[in-house]
Design a protein around this motif. Structure first.
Motif, PDB file in Angstrom:
ATOM      1  N   PRO A  63       0.832  -1.209   0.000  1.00  0.00           N
ATOM      2  CA  PRO A  63       0.000   0.000   0.000  1.00  0.00           C
ATOM      3  C   PRO A  63       0.858   1.247   0.000  1.00  0.00           C
ATOM      4  N   ARG A  64       0.302   2.309  -0.537  1.00  0.00           N
ATOM      5  CA  ARG A  64       1.089   3.532  -0.710  1.00  0.00           C
ATOM      6  C   ARG A  64       1.630   4.071   0.612  1.00  0.00           C
ATOM      7  N   GLY A  65       0.809   3.997   1.683  1.00  0.00           N
ATOM      8  CA  GLY A  65       1.267   4.490   2.975  1.00  0.00           C
ATOM      9  C   GLY A  65       2.455   3.722   3.487  1.00  0.00           C
ATOM     10  N   LEU A  66       2.410   2.387   3.359  1.00  0.00           N
ATOM     11  CA  LEU A  66       3.530   1.573   3.812  1.00  0.00           C
ATOM     12  C   LEU A  66       4.763   1.830   2.964  1.00  0.00           C
ATOM     13  N   SER A  67       4.564   2.055   1.677  1.00  0.00           N
ATOM     14  CA  SER A  67       5.703   2.350   0.808  1.00  0.00           C
ATOM     15  C   SER A  67       6.388   3.643   1.221  1.00  0.00           C
ATOM     16  N   ARG A  68       5.592   4.633   1.609  1.00  0.00           N
ATOM     17  CA  ARG A  68       6.190   5.892   2.050  1.00  0.00           C
ATOM     18  C   ARG A  68       6.978   5.712   3.349  1.00  0.00           C
ATOM     19  N   VAL A  69       6.415   4.944   4.276  1.00  0.00           N
ATOM     20  CA  VAL A  69       7.123   4.679   5.520  1.00  0.00           C
ATOM     21  C   VAL A  69       8.425   3.940   5.242  1.00  0.00           C
ATOM     22  N   GLY A  70       8.342   2.933   4.357  1.00  0.00           N
ATOM     23  CA  GLY A  70       9.546   2.199   3.999  1.00  0.00           C
ATOM     24  C   GLY A  70      10.595   3.089   3.373  1.00  0.00           C
ATOM     25  N   ALA A  71      10.167   4.010   2.513  1.00  0.00           N
ATOM     26  CA  ALA A  71      11.118   4.926   1.878  1.00  0.00           C
ATOM     27  C   ALA A  71      11.769   5.844   2.908  1.00  0.00           C
ATOM     28  N   LEU A  72      10.961   6.304   3.876  1.00  0.00           N
ATOM     29  CA  LEU A  72      11.516   7.165   4.917  1.00  0.00           C
ATOM     30  C   LEU A  72      12.565   6.419   5.742  1.00  0.00           C
ATOM     31  N   VAL A  73      12.258   5.174   6.102  1.00  0.00           N
ATOM     32  CA  VAL A  73      13.206   4.378   6.880  1.00  0.00           C
ATOM     33  C   VAL A  73      14.472   4.119   6.069  1.00  0.00           C
ATOM     34  N   ALA A  74      14.295   3.777   4.794  1.00  0.00           N
ATOM     35  CA  ALA A  74      15.444   3.468   3.947  1.00  0.00           C
ATOM     36  C   ALA A  74      16.391   4.651   3.828  1.00  0.00           C
ATOM     37  N   HIS A  75      15.838   5.865   3.760  1.00  0.00           N
ATOM     38  CA  HIS A  75      16.667   7.050   3.574  1.00  0.00           C
ATOM     39  C   HIS A  75      17.085   7.699   4.890  1.00  0.00           C
ATOM     40  N   ALA A  76      16.578   7.216   6.019  1.00  0.00           N
ATOM     41  CA  ALA A  76      16.844   7.869   7.305  1.00  0.00           C
ATOM     42  C   ALA A  76      18.333   7.967   7.633  1.00  0.00           C
ATOM     43  N   ALA A 114      24.929   2.853  -7.974  1.00  0.00           N
ATOM     44  CA  ALA A 114      25.154   2.389  -6.602  1.00  0.00           C
ATOM     45  C   ALA A 114      23.871   1.792  -6.046  1.00  0.00           C
ATOM     46  N   PRO A 115      23.979   0.777  -5.206  1.00  0.00           N
ATOM     47  CA  PRO A 115      22.782   0.183  -4.616  1.00  0.00           C
ATOM     48  C   PRO A 115      22.158   1.111  -3.590  1.00  0.00           C
ATOM     49  N   ALA A 116      20.862   1.133  -3.534  1.00  0.00           N
ATOM     50  CA  ALA A 116      20.158   1.903  -2.515  1.00  0.00           C
ATOM     51  C   ALA A 116      19.779   0.966  -1.376  1.00  0.00           C
ATOM     52  N   PRO A 117      19.921   1.400  -0.144  1.00  0.00           N
ATOM     53  CA  PRO A 117      19.578   0.519   0.979  1.00  0.00           C
ATOM     54  C   PRO A 117      18.080   0.250   1.020  1.00  0.00           C
ATOM     55  N   THR A 118      17.713  -0.938   1.404  1.00  0.00           N
ATOM     56  CA  THR A 118      16.306  -1.269   1.580  1.00  0.00           C
ATOM     57  C   THR A 118      15.843  -0.778   2.944  1.00  0.00           C
TER      58      THR A 118
END
Length: 704
Positions: A29-42, A185-189
């Protein structure tokens, strides 16, 4: 030669991590994807944001000299500027996100094909075998050089130089045969970043409970306390006098970390030592761990979580000696040089990797900001950064990236060196005298920093094999450049020449700091072991990681050991022996007359960390070399401190002139120092306070 080929700049195994520029597959879901993106880039957001913020404070602090601003005013201006920059960054990020959404293609961008894993030319195989043999000889002989085995240092020096040259030639050839453009370069998950964030948070929490009191704290922490209590920046001496005597020549007021802590404590209204050890130190510990994570993720070809775990374990398990990296990571981060080696060094290698890969304006800005942050932490940055950037630039010159290398060098070195030059012209600082002029040769430098025995062998393997294990192209090339630079410095006579040319010997033992050693240690478990299945390869990597951690646990001294000069407490504490801290606070609360305090050396060294209101006879005897050990100024202080310690019994006739010259108002000695207790009344001092055991003391004040 398949087995040997498999570890030399080999392509990584298929990585499920999304590549930069490659659209992720929408499976949540879009909300979970946004949370995941925030964590990945934190991790990137936190570390990059901290670098820019502290660089901004450092610049404002240096500009404040022009307007004679108080530290609290500079700090408030900095807060406002940070809020503005944060708002601008958020708005720009939203605009970029909308632009990417509007222009996103329907299909994922094709991944850049990996370098074919075909048969290597025979010359490559021979060069690889030679480099590996030389690396093993160098690592084993360097590790043995500090033991009972009598080996000339020329063996590891020559073998290490051969291994470094061979490794650099191998990765250069791999670069020239590689794909153009460079693979993304690989992006962190989100899962990888979450693990790094949890580990970093645990590192920060552990900082509350481990305390390592170091003699340097009287200067670094004492300066923060002085600034917090006076809201002034001491341009002159603040330990022996009230900002009157000339400042120590080896400590020009360029670093801003002590000013930041003092200003923060003044604005918030808490004790500077509490601000440092209860607020800033945990934050710095988290940032240092995240910096290590980011470089490890960028350089490791596979098994990034395992490599990061091994790197963290190395820092916790390999401490003990005063110069081991583990003692600088968590135990001395509050001293700017600790944060420099633990966070700035890995981030500089990361930013240089990104710059050489992308040549983006963002990477260049981060290099500039990090160089300002570095000099804001320690003057050592002006010595180590040129070596680091020179190593990276030389490696890039070998593959034709001379323009990018020159731009990176200017970006990384202009501010640190420029600020030192200006400081030297204005204040005449940055000199080394007396005990500060110590020198350690290459063999001793290796033993102090990379250690000896089993751990020294592992450090040597990480140093001389790191380029063959790192992710191919830029990471491998930069690791090879670092190995070559340090190998040259380890050749007997090179450090001696640098010492003679620079005139500063005290920091040359720190040259191994140019390596990102914990990351290279972690890379050892990423070696691609030949196995029939991916599961077996993973198991082999895990076994190597277990062996590495077991070696650290068995053959090194952990961070929490008393042999590391560390006390572990059940609750958060200041990084001071608790009894000394209690005594210093007790003395502060006494009704003392005007004049200096004479007490045992350990108490006088603790007092400036507690308060700047109680001035002491001898904050630290090591600093007397700055004021001429043969002067009456130094002789009086040494005589009186030995009397207070109970290590000497000078007569009243010898003590009275020194007490008068220094204007000593209070004498406090341990109850066990019977000679001092009996002599104080003969010197014209009256007993006025007594502290019960443990740490029982008797205090006398000047009569009349």
């Amino acid at each position: 030669m398949a087995n040997v080929d498999s570890i030399a700049v080999a392509p990584a195994e298929p990585d499920p991590t999304p590549r930069s520029g490659q659209a992720p597959r929408p499976s949540h879901p879009r909300g979970l994807s946004r949370v995941g993106a925030l964590v990945a880039h934190a991790p990137a957001v936190l570390t990059d944001g901290a670098v820019i913020a502290f660089a901004l404070f450092t610049v404002l602090y240096h500009l404040a000299f022009l307007g004679d601003l108080r530290p609290s005013v500079t700090f408030r201006i900095w807060l406002v500027a940070c809020v503005v920059l944060a708002v601008v960054a958020v708005l720009r990020a939203r605009r970029r996100a909308r632009a990417r959404t509007d222009s996103a293609p329907t299909d994922s961008a094709p991944a850049v094909p990996a370098e074919p894993d075909g048969a290597r030319p025979a010359t490559d195989r021979r060069l690889l075998i030679g480099a590996l043999v030389a690396a093993v000889v160098a690592a084993v002989s360097a590790g043995a050089a500090g033991t009972s085995i009598d080996l000339t240092w020329w063996i590891p020096a020559v073998a290490g130089l051969l291994a470094a040259v061979g490794g650099l030639l191998l990765v250069r050839q791999a670069w020239l045969r590689g794909p153009v453009p460079t693979p993304a370069a690989p992006a962190p998950t989100a899962g990888q970043s979450a693990y790094a964030l949890v580990v970093s948070a645990l590192v920060g929490i552990s900082s509350f409970f481990m305390a390592r009191n170091t003699p340097d704290d009287v200067y670094y922490v004492g300066k923060s306390v002085w600034i917090a209590e006076r809201d002034l920046i001491p341009l002159n001496d603040f330990l022996f006098s009230e900002n009157v005597l000339p400042a120590m020549g080896s400590q020009p007021p360029i670093p801003s970390i002590e000013v930041f802590d003092g200003a923060f404590a003044n604005v918030v209204g808490i004790h500077a030592s509490s601000a440092l050890w209860y607020v800033l130190l945990p934050i710095m510990a988290v940032l240092a761990a995240l910096a290590l994570w980011r470089l490890t993720h960028r350089w490791a070809p596979r098994r990034v979580l395992l490599a990061f775990t091994v790197a963290i374990a190395y820092l916790y398990l390999v401490a003990g000696d005063d110069a081991a990296l583990g003692t600088f990571h968590l135990l001395r981060l509050h001293e700017g040089k600790g944060m420099f080696v633990s966070a700035v060094i890995p981030l500089m290698w990361l930013y240089l990797t990104e710059w050489f890969d992308t040549r983006s304006r963002r990477s260049l800005v981060l290099i500039v900001a990090l160089s300002i942050t570095a000099i804001g932490l320690t003057n050592t940055a002006a010595i180590i950064l040129p070596m680091l950037v020179g190593a990276a630039g030389f490696a890039m010159l070998l593959v034709g990236r001379w323009k990018a290398a020159i731009v990176a060098a200017v970006a990384a070195l202009a501010y640190p060196i420029g600020s030192l030059v200006v400081s030297r012209l204005v204040l005449g600082g940055m000199t080394a005298t007396g005990a500060d002029d110590a020198f350690f040769d290459a063999a001793y430098t290796y033993r102090r920093t990379l250690l000896f025995g089993v751990v020294g062998v592992i450090s040597g393997l990480a140093l001389w094999c790191g380029a063959l294990l790192a992710r191919r192209r830029t990471p491998a090339l930069l690791a090879a450049g670092a190995a070559l630079a340090l190998s040259v410095l380890f050749v007997p006579g090179v450090l001696e020449v640098l010492s003679a040319l620079s005139g500063i010997s005290v920091v040359l033992w720190r040259v191994p700091w140019l390596l990102a050693l914990p990351t290279l240690i972690g890379l050892l478990c990423t070696v691609r072991v030949p196995a029939p299945s991916r599961a077996l390869r993973r198991a082999a990597s895990g076994a190597i990681a277990v062996l590495l951690v077991a070696s650290f646990a068995l053959f090194a001294t952990p961070m929490w050991s008393s042999k590391s000069w560390v006390e572990v407490h059940p609750r958060p504490t200041w990084k001071l022996p608790q009894q000394r801290q209690a005594i210093a606070f007790w003395i502060k609360g006494l009704d003392r007359p005007e004049g200096l305090l004479l007490a045992p050396k350990t108490i006088m060294r603790t007092t400036p960390i507690v308060t700047s209101e109680v001035r002491v006879v001898l904050p630290r005897d090591f600093y007397l070399v700055e004021y001429d050990l043969n002067s009456q100024f130094a002789k009086d202080r040494l005589l009186l401190s030995e009397f207070a310690d109970g290590t000497a019994s000078p007569t009243p006739a010898e003590l009275t002139p020194a007490l008068d010259r220094l204007d000593v108002g209070t004498i406090c000695v341990y109850n066990g120092n019977r000679y001092a207790r009996d002599t104080a009344p003969q010197l014209g001092y009256q007993e006025f306070a007594k502290r019960p055991s443990p740490g029982g003391m008797t205090c006398f004040r000047r009569a009349g």
